[in-house]
Design an enzyme around this catalytic site. Sequence first.
Site, short mmCIF file in Angstrom:
data_model
loop_
_atom_site.label_atom_id
_atom_site.label_comp_id
_atom_site.label_asym_id
_atom_site.label_seq_id
_atom_site.Cartn_x
_atom_site.Cartn_y
_atom_site.Cartn_z
N ASN A 24 0.87 -1.18 0.00
CA ASN A 24 0.00 0.00 0.00
C ASN A 24 0.90 1.22 0.00
O ASN A 24 2.12 1.12 0.16
CB ASN A 24 -0.96 0.00 1.20
CG ASN A 24 -0.22 0.00 2.52
OD1 ASN A 24 0.58 0.89 2.80
ND2 ASN A 24 -0.44 -1.02 3.32
N ASP A 34 1.73 -8.60 1.39
CA ASP A 34 2.58 -7.57 2.02
C ASP A 34 3.02 -8.05 3.41
O ASP A 34 4.21 -8.07 3.75
CB ASP A 34 1.76 -6.28 2.10
CG ASP A 34 2.58 -5.05 2.44
OD1 ASP A 34 1.98 -3.98 2.62
OD2 ASP A 34 3.82 -5.15 2.51
N1 APR Z 1 1.90 -15.71 -1.86
C1 APR Z 1 1.27 -15.43 -3.04
N2 APR Z 1 0.12 -14.75 -3.11
C2 APR Z 1 -0.43 -14.36 -1.94
C3 APR Z 1 0.16 -14.60 -0.68
C4 APR Z 1 1.38 -15.31 -0.67
N3 APR Z 1 2.03 -15.59 0.46
N4 APR Z 1 -0.65 -14.06 0.28
C5 APR Z 1 -1.70 -13.53 -0.37
N5 APR Z 1 -1.58 -13.72 -1.69
C6 APR Z 1 -2.48 -13.33 -2.78
C7 APR Z 1 -3.93 -13.11 -2.43
O1 APR Z 1 -4.63 -14.34 -2.37
C8 APR Z 1 -4.36 -12.27 -3.62
O2 APR Z 1 -4.68 -13.11 -4.71
O3 APR Z 1 -2.03 -12.08 -3.26
C9 APR Z 1 -3.10 -11.48 -3.98
C10 APR Z 1 -3.14 -10.01 -3.60
O4 APR Z 1 -3.84 -9.88 -2.37
P1 APR Z 1 -3.36 -8.85 -1.24
O5 APR Z 1 -2.10 -9.30 -0.65
O6 APR Z 1 -4.55 -8.61 -0.36
O7 APR Z 1 -3.01 -7.52 -2.06
P2 APR Z 1 -3.97 -6.45 -2.74
O8 APR Z 1 -5.30 -7.01 -3.11
O9 APR Z 1 -3.12 -5.83 -3.82
O10 APR Z 1 -4.24 -5.40 -1.58
C11 APR Z 1 -3.15 -4.66 -1.10
O11 APR Z 1 -3.55 -5.36 1.12
O12 APR Z 1 -2.02 -6.52 2.28
C12 APR Z 1 -2.54 -5.28 2.12
O13 APR Z 1 -0.76 -3.75 2.65
C13 APR Z 1 -1.51 -4.32 1.59
O14 APR Z 1 -2.96 -2.45 1.81
C14 APR Z 1 -2.39 -3.34 0.88
C15 APR Z 1 -3.49 -4.21 0.29
#
Ligand code: APR
Length: 182
Positions: A24, A34
């Site tokens: 983010n 993240d």
């Molecule tokens: N490895 C691969 N993919 C992952 C993992 C992992 N360890 N953990 C989660 N994912 C996948 C989720 O299932 C989703 O398909 O990553 C994709 C993106 O999800 P998020 O991590 O929630 O990211 P995003 O939708 O871009 O939202 C970003 O979420 O985590 C917070 O700080 C981040 O505020 C920001 C927001």
Amino acid sequence: MTRITLVRGDLTREHADAIVNAANSSLLGGGGVDGAIHRRGGPAILDACRDLRASRYGGGLPTGQAVATTAGALAARWVIHTVGPVWSATEDRSGLLAACHRQCLRVADELGARTVAFPAISTGVYRWPVPDAARIALAAVRDADTEVAEVRFVLFDDRAHAAFAAELGRPRRSAAGDPGDA
Ligand code: APR
């Protein structure tokens, strides 16, 4: 020519030159991938992010942009942080999601990274429908002018993996989604 591969797994366990974080704008961590990257990568990543906030990115990293830090304890040299757009049913933000991928590849080229592992950006907390995100992500990578040899999408669940695999098997489309643009 950049090779595109798909893996069903945990991005934080990937061996690659660079691992892309779906961050983010604060760059100070969060949930989802993240949180997983910071947990497994250790405090060196957050320290580097804090340095970025204290210098070039005082106001945070804008959506669609990318910046690299150390990868800490991860099996990578760098983490490339990018901020995906939040899904909107009323506003077309696909250009910003495509920009995330282009900017990450631009940063990878600046670093000399030859293998880059991406999550499915914006498809978790930011609620972007996975099939549409796959279309945009794959078109952006296919259209990119980059020296990166391999882009690996690491999909955390079967739903995302199936969506990316289906899109990868389709004839090329532009990120704008007009099949005629291919
Ligand atoms: N490895 C691969 N993919 C992952 C993992 C992992 N360890 N953990 C989660 N994912 C996948 C989720 O299932 C989703 O398909 O990553 C994709 C993106 O999800 P998020 O991590 O929630 O990211 P995003 O939708 O871009 O939202 C970003 O979420 O985590 C917070 O700080 C981040 O505020 C920001 C927001």
